[in-house]
Design a protein around this motif. Sequence first.
Motif, PDB file in Angstrom:
ATOM      1  N   ARG A  67       0.839  -1.196   0.000  1.00 24.63           N
ATOM      2  CA  ARG A  67       0.000   0.000   0.000  1.00 24.63           C
ATOM      3  C   ARG A  67       0.874   1.245   0.000  1.00 24.63           C
ATOM      4  NH1 ARG A  67      -2.774  -3.672   3.263  1.00 24.63           N
ATOM      5  NH2 ARG A  67      -4.909  -4.051   2.613  1.00 24.63           N
ATOM      6  N   ASP A  68       0.478   2.233  -0.813  1.00 25.50           N
ATOM      7  CA  ASP A  68       1.174   3.518  -0.849  1.00 25.50           C
ATOM      8  C   ASP A  68       0.407   4.511   0.009  1.00 25.50           C
ATOM      9  OD1 ASP A  68       3.309   2.988  -2.880  1.00 25.50           O
ATOM     10  OD2 ASP A  68       1.547   2.534  -4.104  1.00 25.50           O
ATOM     11  N   SER A  69       1.135   5.311   0.790  1.00 20.82           N
ATOM     12  CA  SER A  69       0.487   6.263   1.687  1.00 20.82           C
ATOM     13  C   SER A  69       1.210   7.600   1.643  1.00 20.82           C
ATOM     14  CB  SER A  69       0.484   5.726   3.127  1.00 20.82           C
ATOM     15  OG  SER A  69      -0.142   6.630   4.010  1.00 20.82           O
ATOM     16  N   ALA A  70       0.416   8.668   1.525  1.00 23.19           N
ATOM     17  CA  ALA A  70       0.955  10.033   1.546  1.00 23.19           C
ATOM     18  C   ALA A  70       0.024  10.878   2.404  1.00 23.19           C
ATOM     19  CB  ALA A  70       1.058  10.587   0.132  1.00 23.19           C
ATOM     20  N   PRO A  71       0.133  10.773   3.731  1.00 20.53           N
ATOM     21  CA  PRO A  71      -0.803  11.470   4.630  1.00 20.53           C
ATOM     22  C   PRO A  71      -0.837  12.982   4.421  1.00 20.53           C
ATOM     23  CG  PRO A  71       0.489   9.851   5.844  1.00 20.53           C
ATOM     24  CD  PRO A  71       1.092   9.942   4.485  1.00 20.53           C
ATOM     25  N   LEU A  72       0.329  13.603   4.227  1.00 24.89           N
ATOM     26  CA  LEU A  72       0.351  15.056   4.049  1.00 24.89           C
ATOM     27  C   LEU A  72      -0.382  15.458   2.775  1.00 24.89           C
ATOM     28  CD1 LEU A  72       1.298  17.846   4.933  1.00 24.89           C
ATOM     29  CD2 LEU A  72       3.462  17.420   3.733  1.00 24.89           C
ATOM     30  N   SER A  73      -0.149  14.733   1.715  1.00 30.95           N
ATOM     31  CA  SER A  73      -0.809  15.035   0.448  1.00 30.95           C
ATOM     32  C   SER A  73      -2.315  14.827   0.549  1.00 30.95           C
ATOM     33  CB  SER A  73      -0.233  14.157  -0.661  1.00 30.95           C
ATOM     34  OG  SER A  73      -0.935  14.320  -1.870  1.00 30.95           O
ATOM     35  N   SER A  74      -2.726  13.709   1.138  1.00 29.95           N
ATOM     36  CA  SER A  74      -4.159  13.429   1.281  1.00 29.95           C
ATOM     37  C   SER A  74      -4.848  14.497   2.124  1.00 29.95           C
ATOM     38  CB  SER A  74      -4.354  12.052   1.923  1.00 29.95           C
ATOM     39  OG  SER A  74      -3.769  11.035   1.150  1.00 29.95           O
ATOM     40  N   THR A  75      -4.195  14.890   3.216  1.00 31.88           N
ATOM     41  CA  THR A  75      -4.771  15.899   4.098  1.00 31.88           C
ATOM     42  C   THR A  75      -4.915  17.235   3.389  1.00 31.88           C
ATOM     43  OG1 THR A  75      -3.775  14.802   6.018  1.00 31.88           O
ATOM     44  CG2 THR A  75      -4.500  17.074   6.304  1.00 31.88           C
ATOM     45  N   ALA A  76      -3.868  17.662   2.694  1.00 30.43           N
ATOM     46  CA  ALA A  76      -3.913  18.954   2.005  1.00 30.43           C
ATOM     47  C   ALA A  76      -4.946  18.958   0.885  1.00 30.43           C
ATOM     48  CB  ALA A  76      -2.527  19.290   1.456  1.00 30.43           C
ATOM     49  N   ALA A  77      -5.040  17.855   0.153  1.00 30.07           N
ATOM     50  CA  ALA A  77      -6.007  17.788  -0.944  1.00 30.07           C
ATOM     51  C   ALA A  77      -7.437  17.876  -0.418  1.00 30.07           C
ATOM     52  CB  ALA A  77      -5.799  16.506  -1.738  1.00 30.07           C
ATOM     53  N   LEU A  78      -7.727  17.133   0.650  1.00 33.92           N
ATOM     54  CA  LEU A  78      -9.073  17.187   1.224  1.00 33.92           C
ATOM     55  C   LEU A  78      -9.362  18.566   1.818  1.00 33.92           C
ATOM     56  CD1 LEU A  78      -9.467  13.691   2.944  1.00 33.92           C
ATOM     57  CD2 LEU A  78     -10.676  14.558   0.941  1.00 33.92           C
ATOM     58  N   ALA A  79      -8.371  19.152   2.496  1.00 38.92           N
ATOM     59  CA  ALA A  79      -8.569  20.482   3.071  1.00 38.92           C
ATOM     60  C   ALA A  79      -8.824  21.510   1.973  1.00 38.92           C
ATOM     61  CB  ALA A  79      -7.351  20.879   3.898  1.00 38.92           C
ATOM     62  N   PHE A  80      -8.140  21.407   0.854  1.00 36.94           N
ATOM     63  CA  PHE A  80      -8.350  22.310  -0.277  1.00 36.94           C
ATOM     64  C   PHE A  80      -9.782  22.190  -0.796  1.00 36.94           C
ATOM     65  CE2 PHE A  80      -7.137  23.270  -4.925  1.00 36.94           C
ATOM     66  CZ  PHE A  80      -7.381  24.634  -4.750  1.00 36.94           C
ATOM     67  N   TRP A 229      -5.906   3.241  11.205  1.00 38.60           N
ATOM     68  CA  TRP A 229      -5.105   4.066  12.099  1.00 38.60           C
ATOM     69  C   TRP A 229      -4.485   5.265  11.388  1.00 38.60           C
ATOM     70  CZ3 TRP A 229       0.574   2.820  12.008  1.00 38.60           C
ATOM     71  CH2 TRP A 229       0.889   1.951  10.966  1.00 38.60           C
ATOM     72  N   VAL A 230      -4.682   5.378  10.072  1.00 38.20           N
ATOM     73  CA  VAL A 230      -4.200   6.535   9.315  1.00 38.20           C
ATOM     74  C   VAL A 230      -5.359   7.468   8.952  1.00 38.20           C
ATOM     75  CG1 VAL A 230      -2.976   7.296   7.250  1.00 38.20           C
ATOM     76  CG2 VAL A 230      -2.290   5.187   8.390  1.00 38.20           C
ATOM     77  N   CYS A 231      -6.485   6.898   8.581  1.00 35.67           N
ATOM     78  CA  CYS A 231      -7.631   7.703   8.142  1.00 35.67           C
ATOM     79  C   CYS A 231      -8.082   8.729   9.181  1.00 35.67           C
ATOM     80  CB  CYS A 231      -8.793   6.787   7.759  1.00 35.67           C
ATOM     81  SG  CYS A 231      -8.531   5.891   6.205  1.00 35.67           S
ATOM     82  N   PRO A 232      -8.196   8.372  10.474  1.00 38.82           N
ATOM     83  CA  PRO A 232      -8.621   9.399  11.442  1.00 38.82           C
ATOM     84  C   PRO A 232      -7.696  10.612  11.478  1.00 38.82           C
ATOM     85  CG  PRO A 232      -8.792   7.220  12.410  1.00 38.82           C
ATOM     86  CD  PRO A 232      -8.089   7.052  11.104  1.00 38.82           C
ATOM     87  N   THR A 233      -6.394  10.376  11.328  1.00 39.42           N
ATOM     88  CA  THR A 233      -5.445  11.494  11.314  1.00 39.42           C
ATOM     89  C   THR A 233      -5.686  12.407  10.116  1.00 39.42           C
ATOM     90  OG1 THR A 233      -3.771  10.139  12.424  1.00 39.42           O
ATOM     91  CG2 THR A 233      -2.997  12.099  11.262  1.00 39.42           C
ATOM     92  N   VAL A 234      -5.875  11.791   8.946  1.00 39.58           N
ATOM     93  CA  VAL A 234      -6.115  12.572   7.734  1.00 39.58           C
ATOM     94  C   VAL A 234      -7.408  13.371   7.861  1.00 39.58           C
ATOM     95  CG1 VAL A 234      -6.581  12.424   5.255  1.00 39.58           C
ATOM     96  CG2 VAL A 234      -4.799  10.992   6.275  1.00 39.58           C
ATOM     97  N   ILE A 235      -8.471  12.733   8.326  1.00 41.94           N
ATOM     98  CA  ILE A 235      -9.759  13.415   8.456  1.00 41.94           C
ATOM     99  C   ILE A 235      -9.670  14.555   9.464  1.00 41.94           C
ATOM    100  CG2 ILE A 235     -12.150  13.136   9.205  1.00 41.94           C
ATOM    101  CD1 ILE A 235     -12.051  10.296   8.090  1.00 41.94           C
ATOM    102  N   LEU A 236      -9.064  14.272  10.626  1.00 45.51           N
ATOM    103  CA  LEU A 236      -8.971  15.284  11.685  1.00 45.51           C
ATOM    104  C   LEU A 236      -8.229  16.526  11.208  1.00 45.51           C
ATOM    105  CD1 LEU A 236      -9.274  16.180  14.635  1.00 45.51           C
ATOM    106  CD2 LEU A 236      -7.139  14.951  15.138  1.00 45.51           C
ATOM    107  N   PHE A 237      -7.064  16.334  10.600  1.00 38.11           N
ATOM    108  CA  PHE A 237      -6.269  17.487  10.190  1.00 38.11           C
ATOM    109  C   PHE A 237      -6.867  18.184   8.965  1.00 38.11           C
ATOM    110  CE2 PHE A 237      -3.054  15.563  12.917  1.00 38.11           C
ATOM    111  CZ  PHE A 237      -2.496  16.683  13.495  1.00 38.11           C
TER     112      PHE A 237
END
Length: 455
Positions: A67-80, A229-237
């Motif tokens: 699995r590939d993961s980019a938490p910072l990218s996912s968070t910024a894209a959703l926040a945008f 354990w990654v999704c809650p962090t992305v959603i929260l931020f």
Amino acid sequence: MTGSSEHARLHLPLSAPTLLTSIALVVTGAALLETLLRGVAQPGVAAAFGVTIALGEAIRIALPLGRDSAPLSSTAALAFALSVAVNGQRTTYGAAEVIAVTGLAVLCGMAVQAYAGRHPRPGYLARRVLATGFAAVVFRDWILPGPASGLLDRHTMPASGALLAAVALAALFVDNLLVSVLARLEPGRAPLVDTGPSRRDPVGLTARPRPTARRMLLAFREDCMATAWVCPTVILFAVAIALTARSLGLWVLPIAAAPILVVQRSLRRYAQISATYQQTIRALSRVTELADYTEPGHARRVCHLALAIGRDISLPDTQLLDLEYAALLHDIGQLSLTDPIPGGATVLIARERAASVASLGADVVRQTGVLDRVADILECQWRPFSPQRADEPVLLAAAIIRAANAYDDLVGGALDPDRRLAALRRIRLGMATEYDPRVVESLTRIVESTQPYPG
């Protein structure tokens, strides 16, 4: 002529990852064209989020199980996609601008990764663009123009946060769904089906791709569990950035990036430990070969065949990992023997002695303190087939290893088709008594449709 036409027909269709990636590129291109024609609504906001997304993609990490993961990218894209106002000014960009910026930023980050020799799994671009595009369309084109716009403008934090979190969760749901689809339709991982007897296939079983709903459902469940354990962090931020950008402006991006990078560093460390762990187990699997207890390449061949069977009968990825470790270490108990088994072929000795070897191997593995499920699989690999408990994960994995080991003990790396067919016939004689019928049928399909794995 017929054979050539059939060969062309089978290879012309695009693979699922290629098709989805093509769709993502078309969507990105269309969004970029619309954005250029209309003009970038808020260039500073788009540039800040785009740079953050690209940076997140440039430091993307590969997690265990591919699995590939980019938490910072996912968070910024959703926040945008979810930002209503930045520095007190209402955001006026639409879903097309979000998709265009996200697509271009992801491509830039992927280019950096590719330059470093790290390529994502097929379809990764499609996941990132389509999941973010889903959130952008739902929020910016449906929710904001509707009655919910007033709720978001009234600064009601709990209600606004709940609404944004729901959209972000739905977007990650789409992302996991795409991961599941891509994993099951990826070339080389398709299931096998019964097609009836023929002159070229006397057993009556050949390979043919066929995605199944059960396979997709299992993969989706496993992907949700793996990212729980990654999704809650992305959603929260993502929600926090979208809400606080109203007052803090674009400074919220570097402020929020710091803790996300800490989380990503922990993920990277976890991935490195898992990779080292896997390499250690693979090295240990060769000890029996180096000590002349088993034939060269035996553990690797059994592992390849066991994993092929596991995928064929739709084992989830987490169970496949335990199956891989158990298959690599299934003969480790032979190191305790003072009188080695000829050729290491446990299928040719009495069941009691084979069970004793399996128990010794389980004891050795259990001493690690972290491979208890693998030890249980090893201990059960010589238990006779029991229909009442056939679906238990440990017993099913043990049944797979038993059949794969028996086949390789009888065939090894031989290319002789008669020897392979004779081994299958011998194993089939033990169906429903010694071997799980589902496993034997899967083994037959795989062997009849592929070449044996090299030693």
